[in-house]
Design a protein around this motif. Structure first.
Motif, PDB file in Angstrom:
ATOM      1  N   ASN A  76       0.832  -1.218   0.000  1.00 23.52           N
ATOM      2  CA  ASN A  76       0.000   0.000   0.000  1.00 23.52           C
ATOM      3  C   ASN A  76       0.858   1.257   0.000  1.00 23.52           C
ATOM      4  OD1 ASN A  76      -2.273  -1.724   0.282  1.00 23.52           O
ATOM      5  ND2 ASN A  76      -1.948  -1.759   2.490  1.00 23.52           N
ATOM      6  N   THR A  77       1.903   1.260  -0.791  1.00 20.48           N
ATOM      7  CA  THR A  77       2.811   2.401  -0.819  1.00 20.48           C
ATOM      8  C   THR A  77       3.028   2.910  -2.244  1.00 20.48           C
ATOM      9  OG1 THR A  77       4.766   0.990  -1.007  1.00 20.48           O
ATOM     10  CG2 THR A  77       4.075   1.603   1.213  1.00 20.48           C
ATOM     11  N   VAL A  78       3.322   4.183  -2.324  1.00 22.05           N
ATOM     12  CA  VAL A  78       3.755   4.795  -3.578  1.00 22.05           C
ATOM     13  C   VAL A  78       4.954   5.679  -3.237  1.00 22.05           C
ATOM     14  CG1 VAL A  78       2.126   6.716  -3.373  1.00 22.05           C
ATOM     15  CG2 VAL A  78       3.066   6.111  -5.606  1.00 22.05           C
ATOM     16  N   THR A  79       5.955   5.623  -4.069  1.00 19.14           N
ATOM     17  CA  THR A  79       7.167   6.392  -3.805  1.00 19.14           C
ATOM     18  C   THR A  79       7.482   7.312  -4.978  1.00 19.14           C
ATOM     19  OG1 THR A  79       8.588   4.664  -4.714  1.00 19.14           O
ATOM     20  CG2 THR A  79       8.125   4.569  -2.369  1.00 19.14           C
ATOM     21  N   LEU A  80       8.239   8.335  -4.680  1.00 21.15           N
ATOM     22  CA  LEU A  80       8.686   9.269  -5.710  1.00 21.15           C
ATOM     23  C   LEU A  80      10.179   9.500  -5.503  1.00 21.15           C
ATOM     24  CD1 LEU A  80       7.704  11.088  -8.074  1.00 21.15           C
ATOM     25  CD2 LEU A  80       7.622  12.957  -6.407  1.00 21.15           C
ATOM     26  N   GLN A  81      10.976   8.974  -6.412  1.00 21.10           N
ATOM     27  CA  GLN A  81      12.416   9.195  -6.380  1.00 21.10           C
ATOM     28  C   GLN A  81      12.706  10.463  -7.174  1.00 21.10           C
ATOM     29  OE1 GLN A  81      14.997   7.478  -4.808  1.00 21.10           O
ATOM     30  NE2 GLN A  81      16.248   9.198  -5.526  1.00 21.10           N
ATOM     31  N   MET A  82      13.330  11.420  -6.510  1.00 20.40           N
ATOM     32  CA  MET A  82      13.587  12.717  -7.131  1.00 20.40           C
ATOM     33  C   MET A  82      15.095  12.946  -7.214  1.00 20.40           C
ATOM     34  SD  MET A  82      10.642  15.031  -5.298  1.00 20.40           S
ATOM     35  CE  MET A  82      11.451  15.010  -3.692  1.00 20.40           C
ATOM     36  N   ASN A  83      15.584  13.049  -8.419  1.00 20.00           N
ATOM     37  CA  ASN A  83      17.004  13.283  -8.655  1.00 20.00           C
ATOM     38  C   ASN A  83      17.210  14.635  -9.339  1.00 20.00           C
ATOM     39  OD1 ASN A  83      17.576  10.656  -7.670  1.00 20.00           O
ATOM     40  ND2 ASN A  83      17.310   9.777  -9.706  1.00 20.00           N
ATOM     41  N   SER A  84      18.440  15.094  -9.294  1.00 19.06           N
ATOM     42  CA  SER A  84      18.797  16.375  -9.942  1.00 19.06           C
ATOM     43  C   SER A  84      17.826  17.485  -9.546  1.00 19.06           C
ATOM     44  CB  SER A  84      18.811  16.202 -11.467  1.00 19.06           C
ATOM     45  OG  SER A  84      19.732  15.210 -11.863  1.00 19.06           O
ATOM     46  N   LEU A  85      17.580  17.580  -8.264  1.00 20.06           N
ATOM     47  CA  LEU A  85      16.612  18.564  -7.774  1.00 20.06           C
ATOM     48  C   LEU A  85      17.106  19.977  -8.010  1.00 20.06           C
ATOM     49  CD1 LEU A  85      15.562  16.680  -4.563  1.00 20.06           C
ATOM     50  CD2 LEU A  85      13.986  17.488  -6.315  1.00 20.06           C
ATOM     51  N   GLN A  86      16.152  20.842  -8.303  1.00 21.42           N
ATOM     52  CA  GLN A  86      16.430  22.246  -8.582  1.00 21.42           C
ATOM     53  C   GLN A  86      15.586  23.128  -7.665  1.00 21.42           C
ATOM     54  OE1 GLN A  86      18.930  23.090 -10.638  1.00 21.42           O
ATOM     55  NE2 GLN A  86      19.211  20.878 -10.909  1.00 21.42           N
ATOM     56  N   PRO A  87      15.993  24.382  -7.473  1.00 22.43           N
ATOM     57  CA  PRO A  87      15.212  25.264  -6.592  1.00 22.43           C
ATOM     58  C   PRO A  87      13.741  25.351  -6.969  1.00 22.43           C
ATOM     59  CG  PRO A  87      17.338  26.251  -7.041  1.00 22.43           C
ATOM     60  CD  PRO A  87      17.252  25.027  -7.905  1.00 22.43           C
ATOM     61  N   GLU A  88      13.443  25.239  -8.254  1.00 27.74           N
ATOM     62  CA  GLU A  88      12.032  25.323  -8.678  1.00 27.74           C
ATOM     63  C   GLU A  88      11.223  24.093  -8.290  1.00 27.74           C
ATOM     64  OE1 GLU A  88      14.708  25.841 -10.554  1.00 27.74           O
ATOM     65  OE2 GLU A  88      14.605  24.780 -12.479  1.00 27.74           O
ATOM     66  N   ASP A  89      11.880  23.070  -7.771  1.00 27.99           N
ATOM     67  CA  ASP A  89      11.168  21.903  -7.257  1.00 27.99           C
ATOM     68  C   ASP A  89      10.702  22.110  -5.814  1.00 27.99           C
ATOM     69  OD1 ASP A  89      13.614  19.951  -8.982  1.00 27.99           O
ATOM     70  OD2 ASP A  89      11.526  20.263  -9.597  1.00 27.99           O
ATOM     71  N   THR A  90      11.087  23.217  -5.211  1.00 31.51           N
ATOM     72  CA  THR A  90      10.670  23.520  -3.850  1.00 31.51           C
ATOM     73  C   THR A  90       9.146  23.631  -3.779  1.00 31.51           C
ATOM     74  OG1 THR A  90      12.727  24.648  -3.290  1.00 31.51           O
ATOM     75  CG2 THR A  90      10.761  25.243  -2.016  1.00 31.51           C
ATOM     76  N   ALA A  91       8.559  22.857  -2.882  1.00 33.98           N
ATOM     77  CA  ALA A  91       7.098  22.811  -2.766  1.00 33.98           C
ATOM     78  C   ALA A  91       6.720  21.882  -1.629  1.00 33.98           C
ATOM     79  CB  ALA A  91       6.472  22.313  -4.071  1.00 33.98           C
ATOM     80  N   VAL A  92       5.444  21.917  -1.292  1.00 27.57           N
ATOM     81  CA  VAL A  92       4.887  20.877  -0.451  1.00 27.57           C
ATOM     82  C   VAL A  92       4.372  19.779  -1.384  1.00 27.57           C
ATOM     83  CG1 VAL A  92       3.166  20.270   1.281  1.00 27.57           C
ATOM     84  CG2 VAL A  92       4.235  22.535   1.330  1.00 27.57           C
ATOM     85  N   TYR A  93       4.780  18.567  -1.140  1.00 25.89           N
ATOM     86  CA  TYR A  93       4.425  17.432  -1.985  1.00 25.89           C
ATOM     87  C   TYR A  93       3.342  16.608  -1.297  1.00 25.89           C
ATOM     88  CZ  TYR A  93       8.251  18.365  -5.187  1.00 25.89           C
ATOM     89  OH  TYR A  93       9.062  18.943  -6.119  1.00 25.89           O
ATOM     90  N   TYR A  94       2.312  16.271  -2.084  1.00 28.42           N
ATOM     91  CA  TYR A  94       1.165  15.550  -1.568  1.00 28.42           C
ATOM     92  C   TYR A  94       0.956  14.242  -2.310  1.00 28.42           C
ATOM     93  CZ  TYR A  94      -0.180  20.079   0.443  1.00 28.42           C
ATOM     94  OH  TYR A  94      -0.205  21.269   1.132  1.00 28.42           O
ATOM     95  N   CYS A  95       0.585  13.238  -1.558  1.00 22.31           N
ATOM     96  CA  CYS A  95       0.204  11.943  -2.124  1.00 22.31           C
ATOM     97  C   CYS A  95      -1.315  11.948  -2.341  1.00 22.31           C
ATOM     98  CB  CYS A  95       0.609  10.856  -1.131  1.00 22.31           C
ATOM     99  SG  CYS A  95       0.120   9.182  -1.563  1.00 22.31           S
ATOM    100  N   ASN A  96      -1.751  11.329  -3.410  1.00 25.27           N
ATOM    101  CA  ASN A  96      -3.179  11.305  -3.737  1.00 25.27           C
ATOM    102  C   ASN A  96      -3.640   9.929  -4.153  1.00 25.27           C
ATOM    103  OD1 ASN A  96      -5.062  11.580  -6.503  1.00 25.27           O
ATOM    104  ND2 ASN A  96      -5.857  12.596  -4.671  1.00 25.27           N
ATOM    105  N   TYR A  97      -4.823   9.576  -3.668  1.00 21.97           N
ATOM    106  CA  TYR A  97      -5.511   8.341  -4.071  1.00 21.97           C
ATOM    107  C   TYR A  97      -7.010   8.623  -4.058  1.00 21.97           C
ATOM    108  CZ  TYR A  97      -7.590   3.694  -3.577  1.00 21.97           C
ATOM    109  OH  TYR A  97      -8.357   2.560  -3.724  1.00 21.97           O
TER     110      TYR A  97
END
Length: 111
Positions: A76-97
């Motif tokens: 019952n999991t979902v993951t998000l691997q984030m590489n090469s992060l940039q300042p514009e990726d700054t945010a609150v990240y939400y999971c949705n189902y």
């Protein structure tokens, strides 16, 4: 009712990586898509990536080639691997189902 709990956010330097995880409180319908959204400061919430029950994925153009979404229906999991992060990726990240949302996890990319 389904509760979604995200984890893995934090502060990272540009070019760095983070791995976000979202765990559901009960078994989910494996044929229903799950997704990650984000809301940058002062902006609207936007889709980052989604994955169907069969594993088909969809990404926002801004993260293609850098982010990878995956799910484990047995856990019952979902993951998000984030590489090469940039300042514009700054945010609150939400999971949705379906109509359910997690509480969000802050990702800050800054030197």
């Amino acid at each position: 009712q389904v509760q979604l709990v995200e984890s893995g956010g934090g502060l990272v330097q540009p070019g760095g990586s983070l791995r976000l995880s979202c765990v559901a409180s009960r078994s989910l319908f494996s044929f229903v898509a799950m997704g990650w959204y984000r809301q940058p400061p002062g902006k609207a919430r936007e889709l980052v990536a989604a994955i169907t029950g069969r594993g088909s994925t969809n990404y926002a153009d801004s993260v293609k080639g850098r982010f990878t979404i995956s799910r484990d229906n047995a856990k019952n999991t979902v993951t998000l691997q984030m590489n090469s992060l940039q300042p514009e990726d700054t945010a609150v990240y939400y999971c949705n189902y379906m109509d359910y949302w997690g509480q969000g996890t802050q990702v800050t990319v800054s030197s």
